[in-house]
Design a protein around this motif. Sequence first.
Motif, PDB file in Angstrom:
ATOM      1  N   SER A  18       0.828  -1.213   0.000  1.00 35.95           N
ATOM      2  CA  SER A  18       0.000   0.000   0.000  1.00 35.95           C
ATOM      3  C   SER A  18       0.858   1.257   0.000  1.00 35.95           C
ATOM      4  N   ASP A  42      -6.474   1.732   0.349  1.00 36.17           N
ATOM      5  CA  ASP A  42      -7.221   0.955   1.347  1.00 36.17           C
ATOM      6  C   ASP A  42      -8.384   1.814   1.798  1.00 36.17           C
ATOM      7  N   GLY A  51      -4.980  -2.991   8.164  1.00 32.23           N
ATOM      8  CA  GLY A  51      -3.849  -2.921   7.264  1.00 32.23           C
ATOM      9  C   GLY A  51      -3.926  -3.909   6.121  1.00 32.23           C
ATOM     10  N   THR A  53      -5.919  -4.969   2.319  1.00 35.19           N
ATOM     11  CA  THR A  53      -6.702  -4.432   1.235  1.00 35.19           C
ATOM     12  C   THR A  53      -7.704  -5.483   0.829  1.00 35.19           C
TER      13      THR A  53
HETATM   14 MG    MG Z   1      -1.996  -2.872   2.216  1.00 32.32          MG
END
Ligand code: MG
Length: 595
Positions: A18, A42, A51, A53
């Motif tokens: 991310s 996200d 944390g 996705t």
């Molecule tokens: Mg991520």
Amino acid sequence: MRQIRNFSIIAHIDHGKSTLADRIIQRCGGLAEREMDKQVLDSMALERERGITIKAQTASLLYTARDGQEYQLNLIDTPGHVDFSYEVSRSLSACEGALLVVDASQGVEAQTVANCYTAIEQDVEVVPVLNKIDLPAANPEQARAEIEDVIGVDATDAVMCSAKTGLGVEDVLEAVVARVPPPKGDPEAPLKALIIDSWFDSYVGVVILVRVVDGCIKAKDRMRLMATGAEYPVDQVGVFTPKSLVRDQLSAGDVGFIISGIKVLADAKVGDTVTLATRPAPKPLPGFKEIKSQVFAGLYPVESNEYDQLRESLEKLQLNDAALRFEPEVSEALGFGFRCGFLGLLHMDVVQERLEREFDIDLITTAPTVVYEVLLKDGATVRVENPAKLPDLSKIDEIREPIIRATIYVPQEYVGVVITLCTQKRGTQVDMRYHGRQVQLIYDMPMNEVVMDFFDRLKSASRGYASLDYEFKEYQSADLVKLDMLVNGEKVDALSVIVHRASAQYRGRELASKLRGIIPRQMFDVAVQAAIGSHIVARETIKALRKNVLAKCYGGDITRKRKLLEKQKEGKRRMKQVGAVEIPQEAFLAVLRTD
Ligand code: MG
Ligand code: GDP
């Protein structure tokens, strides 16, 4: 064709996917600095907290490369957890390239490998990226060797970067331009567009994210979904930058959205092919499959008057989660609720948390179970998603359970304990290989042992170092029985589990003793029994309560007394009355944990 590069990022959780995606978006001017407050890809708050996705998202970016040319880089986000492996495979098949992000301080882990193999199978060009080189513990050489050794991908030209500081991120983009092949499709051919993702938007209805492989699509076209044959007029097409931008058309090589009159998410299936009704493609794109729930559990409101609210909330969640299944279910112990189907345990956790958090419903969740195939003596086969619904043993010819193939990566020093654990869980070793400091173990294991508590135990046995990935393999016949729990002589259907006969007695004892510890003492003695059919295999007694708990505080500090009362009240909200006995929520999950 324009200069397009379609690529994904694959990584083990926490290796920086991310962060790198955000950097890339920022570098390509997709969003202004102030809009980058949080990791933009996200999107759900819950995802951010965990944390991970969950829903694949995408960004179409413009990048002027060092060769002076402008490229359109389509970044396609992939979900990062084993529960969503089908979505990962669909996202990857929409790309020509993938950045394989490996945390240079951690090295290769199970999901890196699993996702990477998926990419290689889809013929996607894999570009290794060694991330977090800013960390003092980073060891790029070791990580590079592991990529070559474990995955078998040439890592000589691996790009080194720090997604956090931005160092090397431009090199990553240059590598995308230089090494990811441009898309090949034919814009003149009949339309073939792969559905990468779909979701419900309260303003425009169902949005589908597609990769156009061949042909073109524009507003007012009449599109057809090839899996069902359903047709809809196209209202709008466009791209995400990651903000949405309406375009005249999407053509071969593009990644973008289609908005049409689709009302129900389930009609826009991930992996399906979109074509045009006026000039349909002869064949859909390969690889489509219906997603099936792998794990089931009962969800019951703690307050039975919240049943309607629970149903409405599940319906709302389903608008945005095509993988969530539910149907009404009645339990003698828990009353009216729903049997829900999930992709896996993580998916179940997410749904449960969203129900409690966003919809403010207190839930009792029964132990998750897999789907058994039960062959009856009369020749029929039934699928059993709820242990309480297992037909009478006298009618059963054979019970088949799902077997998964698990791939585990673990540092050498923990290999012994992990093998012991896998054996305990009825696993059969398929392969074991040493790759430097890491060992790769492949086991075939009954899925019901995995949903039980395998992941937690694997993590604790290896001090968090082991990583796991799995896929469904097949159904296999096994000697399974239903273990029932009786509290005060009453069978608590929601506590029934299906277990292997060899461990039934042991599990029965363990469960009875656990329940004895969890169920509060009553005014009378309560028997807790475990039974297979009418055969009692274990028994414990919860001794009657003698004194009022509050007596302890008599004359004492008033705030302490109030706290105790509040605590009791809080506890009560999560209790279910079964016959004359109140059973707390944790009892329904105790069946999950084995020691
Ligand atoms: Mg991520
Ligand atoms: P994901 O699970 O792969 O999406 O990982 P994230 O992008 O959420 O990153 C996981 C953690 O690693 C976060 O705390 C990031 O801030 C951190 N992180 C990501 N990239 C780097 C990097 O290059 N250097 C350092 N030091 N930390 C990083």
